[in-house]
Design a protein around this motif. Structure first.
Motif, short mmCIF file in Angstrom:
data_model
loop_
_atom_site.label_atom_id
_atom_site.label_comp_id
_atom_site.label_asym_id
_atom_site.label_seq_id
_atom_site.Cartn_x
_atom_site.Cartn_y
_atom_site.Cartn_z
N ARG A 185 0.84 -1.19 0.00
CA ARG A 185 0.00 0.00 0.00
C ARG A 185 0.88 1.24 0.00
O ARG A 185 2.05 1.20 0.39
CB ARG A 185 -0.94 0.01 1.21
N THR A 186 0.29 2.33 -0.41
CA THR A 186 1.03 3.59 -0.52
C THR A 186 1.00 4.33 0.81
O THR A 186 -0.08 4.52 1.40
CB THR A 186 0.45 4.47 -1.63
N VAL A 187 2.17 4.73 1.28
CA VAL A 187 2.29 5.52 2.51
C VAL A 187 3.20 6.71 2.23
O VAL A 187 3.91 6.75 1.22
CB VAL A 187 2.84 4.69 3.69
N ASN A 188 3.19 7.67 3.15
CA ASN A 188 4.01 8.86 2.99
C ASN A 188 5.04 8.95 4.10
O ASN A 188 4.68 8.94 5.29
CB ASN A 188 3.15 10.12 2.98
N VAL A 189 6.30 9.02 3.73
CA VAL A 189 7.40 9.22 4.69
C VAL A 189 7.99 10.59 4.38
O VAL A 189 8.62 10.79 3.34
CB VAL A 189 8.48 8.12 4.57
N HIS A 190 7.76 11.53 5.27
CA HIS A 190 8.18 12.91 5.01
C HIS A 190 9.65 13.13 5.35
O HIS A 190 10.29 14.01 4.77
CB HIS A 190 7.31 13.87 5.83
N GLY A 195 3.29 9.53 7.60
CA GLY A 195 1.85 9.63 7.64
C GLY A 195 1.20 8.36 8.18
O GLY A 195 1.87 7.38 8.54
N LYS A 196 -0.10 8.37 8.16
CA LYS A 196 -0.92 7.27 8.67
C LYS A 196 -0.61 5.97 7.94
O LYS A 196 -0.44 5.95 6.72
CB LYS A 196 -2.40 7.62 8.51
N GLY A 197 -0.52 4.87 8.70
CA GLY A 197 -0.36 3.55 8.12
C GLY A 197 1.05 3.12 7.82
O GLY A 197 1.27 2.01 7.32
N THR A 198 2.04 3.97 8.13
CA THR A 198 3.43 3.62 7.86
C THR A 198 3.98 2.70 8.95
O THR A 198 3.77 2.95 10.14
CB THR A 198 4.32 4.88 7.79
N TYR A 199 4.68 1.65 8.55
CA TYR A 199 5.33 0.74 9.50
C TYR A 199 6.84 0.92 9.41
O TYR A 199 7.44 0.65 8.37
CB TYR A 199 4.98 -0.73 9.19
N VAL A 200 7.45 1.37 10.51
CA VAL A 200 8.91 1.51 10.50
C VAL A 200 9.57 0.13 10.51
O VAL A 200 10.70 -0.02 10.04
CB VAL A 200 9.42 2.38 11.67
N ARG A 201 8.87 -0.89 10.99
CA ARG A 201 9.41 -2.25 10.92
C ARG A 201 9.59 -2.68 9.46
O ARG A 201 10.55 -3.40 9.13
CB ARG A 201 8.50 -3.23 11.67
N SER A 202 8.67 -2.25 8.60
CA SER A 202 8.80 -2.56 7.17
C SER A 202 9.97 -1.82 6.56
O SER A 202 10.67 -2.34 5.69
CB SER A 202 7.51 -2.21 6.44
N ILE A 203 10.19 -0.58 7.00
CA ILE A 203 11.34 0.18 6.52
C ILE A 203 12.63 -0.54 6.88
O ILE A 203 13.54 -0.69 6.05
CB ILE A 203 11.34 1.61 7.10
N ALA A 204 12.72 -1.02 8.13
CA ALA A 204 13.92 -1.73 8.58
C ALA A 204 14.12 -3.00 7.76
O ALA A 204 15.24 -3.31 7.31
CB ALA A 204 13.79 -2.08 10.06
N ARG A 205 13.05 -3.75 7.55
CA ARG A 205 13.13 -5.01 6.79
C ARG A 205 13.59 -4.75 5.36
O ARG A 205 14.52 -5.41 4.86
CB ARG A 205 11.76 -5.67 6.80
N ASP A 206 12.96 -3.78 4.71
CA ASP A 206 13.26 -3.52 3.29
C ASP A 206 14.63 -2.89 3.10
O ASP A 206 15.34 -3.21 2.13
CB ASP A 206 12.17 -2.64 2.69
N LEU A 207 15.03 -2.01 4.01
CA LEU A 207 16.37 -1.44 3.94
C LEU A 207 17.42 -2.54 4.07
O LEU A 207 18.42 -2.56 3.33
CB LEU A 207 16.57 -0.41 5.06
N GLY A 208 17.20 -3.45 5.01
CA GLY A 208 18.14 -4.55 5.21
C GLY A 208 18.28 -5.42 3.97
O GLY A 208 19.38 -5.84 3.62
N ARG A 209 17.16 -5.66 3.31
CA ARG A 209 17.21 -6.47 2.08
C ARG A 209 17.94 -5.73 0.97
O ARG A 209 18.76 -6.32 0.25
CB ARG A 209 15.79 -6.82 1.65
N ASP A 210 17.66 -4.43 0.84
CA ASP A 210 18.31 -3.65 -0.21
C ASP A 210 19.82 -3.51 0.03
O ASP A 210 20.60 -3.45 -0.93
CB ASP A 210 17.69 -2.26 -0.30
N LEU A 211 20.20 -3.50 1.29
CA LEU A 211 21.62 -3.39 1.64
C LEU A 211 22.34 -4.74 1.57
O LEU A 211 23.57 -4.81 1.62
CB LEU A 211 21.78 -2.81 3.05
N GLY A 212 21.54 -5.81 1.47
CA GLY A 212 22.12 -7.15 1.41
C GLY A 212 22.62 -7.66 2.73
O GLY A 212 23.40 -8.62 2.77
N CYS A 213 22.17 -7.04 3.83
CA CYS A 213 22.65 -7.48 5.15
C CYS A 213 21.52 -7.88 6.08
O CYS A 213 21.76 -8.42 7.16
CB CYS A 213 23.47 -6.36 5.80
N PHE A 214 20.27 -7.59 5.69
CA PHE A 214 19.07 -7.85 6.50
C PHE A 214 19.07 -6.97 7.75
O PHE A 214 20.10 -6.44 8.15
CB PHE A 214 18.93 -9.33 6.85
#
Length: 327
Positions: free
Chosen positions: A153-158, A177-196
């Motif tokens: 889903r679409t969320v806004n990170v300012h 904004g509403k509905g954003t999960y920082v846990r998802s940010i951590a998960r996805d950043l880790g995958r993009d960095l190749g370190c989890f």
């Protein structure tokens, strides 16, 4: 006596308590504690905060519950720490590790990816989240071992900035904004960095119009409550005598007026006569050259308090939800 004829148990008070929720306390449990401490007729919170998280939990008492949606839709600020090298089932410390890596990112590597996580982004909520899947909460299905497909889903990170960079962890500040999960940010950043990665610490510092300056600790409220409480016996409490034998004046000083949640809305200041008409559910004509002809969402004040939520149409304030007394 029929259930309809029973008087509500508790005091007819209205206002916001901005709790500094301690780690380990669930949001629903926190609401129950506040309702009991203030002996309020009704209570609710404006946005769940995970038990493993701490920080700002806005709790509405009485008529303030009518303003909850305006707080939930507001911007939120989080401080969170991501531990690199492991991804968990819950995207925090509660679940077991499912992927791991010996790789650790550098600050420039993390900073290079942050623009991908700011602005309007697509995000898949964690498996362990309150998202409903065919009427069931995702975390309930996940606890039963079911792998559920949660749509992005679409969320806004300012804002997403590094606060501190360690050898194996990074602390961020996020405004979102509403509905954003920082846990998802951590998960996805880790995958993009190749370190989890997964969240090891999470603290909320702002929600809507409320910030750290408004927060009060649970222990402080409990101390004030104890000072105002005379010796109670179970029979007296059961009989509804609590409001007569407890001095709530100290606790009530922590209440923030319900209209504090509406700072982004247009305010209509009513005369005593107009307030009386609005409280009866009637529209009132607005006078003055600065009065808008149309405003989709507005609130009216009078008698020194919040009177109603409504809209301005054709130069008149039209009430939609009327507020009772603070008692």
């Amino acid at each position: 006596m029929s259930r309809r004829g029973k008087k509500p148990k508790g005091r007819a008070i209205s206002g916001w308590v901005i709790l500094d929720k301690p780690k380990g306390l669930g949001s629903t449990e926190a609401v129950s504690k506040m309702k009991w401490l203030f002996f309020a007729q009704k209570a609710g919170h404006a946005g769940t905060l995970d038990p493993l998280a701490s920080g700002l939990l806005p709790i509405a008492l009485g008529d303030a519950t009518k303003t909850v949606p305006f707080v939930m839709d507001g911007e939120k600020t989080y401080l969170f720490t991501v531990q690199w090298g492991a991804e968990t089932t819950t995207d925090d410390t509660e679940g077991p590790v499912v992927r791991s890596s010996d790789t650790r990112p550098t600050r420039p590597q993390v900073e290079a990816l942050l623009p991908n996580y700011t602005g309007e982004i697509s995000q898949v909520p964690p498996q362990f989240s309150a998202i409903k899947i065919e009427g069931e909460r995702a975390y309930d299905l996940a606890r039963e071992g079911e792998i559920v497909q949660i749509a992005a889903r679409t969320v806004n990170v300012h804002r997403l900035d590094i606060v501190e960079m360690g050898e194996s962890s990074t602390t961020f500040i996020a405004e979102c904004g509403k509905g954003t999960y920082v846990r998802s940010i951590a998960r996805d950043l880790g995958r993009d960095l190749g370190c989890f990665g997964h969240v090891t610490a999470l603290r909320r510092t702002a929600v809507g119009a409320f910030n750290e300056d408004d927060m009060v600790e649970l222990g402080e409220l409990e101390t004030v409550a104890d000072e105002g409480r005379e010796e109670l016996d179970a029979e007296a409490v059961e009989a509804g005598a609590r409001a007569r034998v407890v001095d709530f004046s100290g606790l009530d000083e922590y209440l923030i007026e319900p209209e504090a949640a509406l700072s982004d809305l247009y305010e209509v200041a009513l005369s005593d006569e107009q307030a009386g008409r609005v409280l009866a559910g009637n529209p009132v004509l607005l006078r003055g050259r600065d009065a808008p002809a149309f405003c989709e969402e507005a609130y009216a004040t009078g008698h020194g308090r919040l009177v109603a939520l409504g809209s301005v149409e054709e130069g008149s304030f039209r009430p939609k939800r009327v507020f009772g007394g603070r008692g």
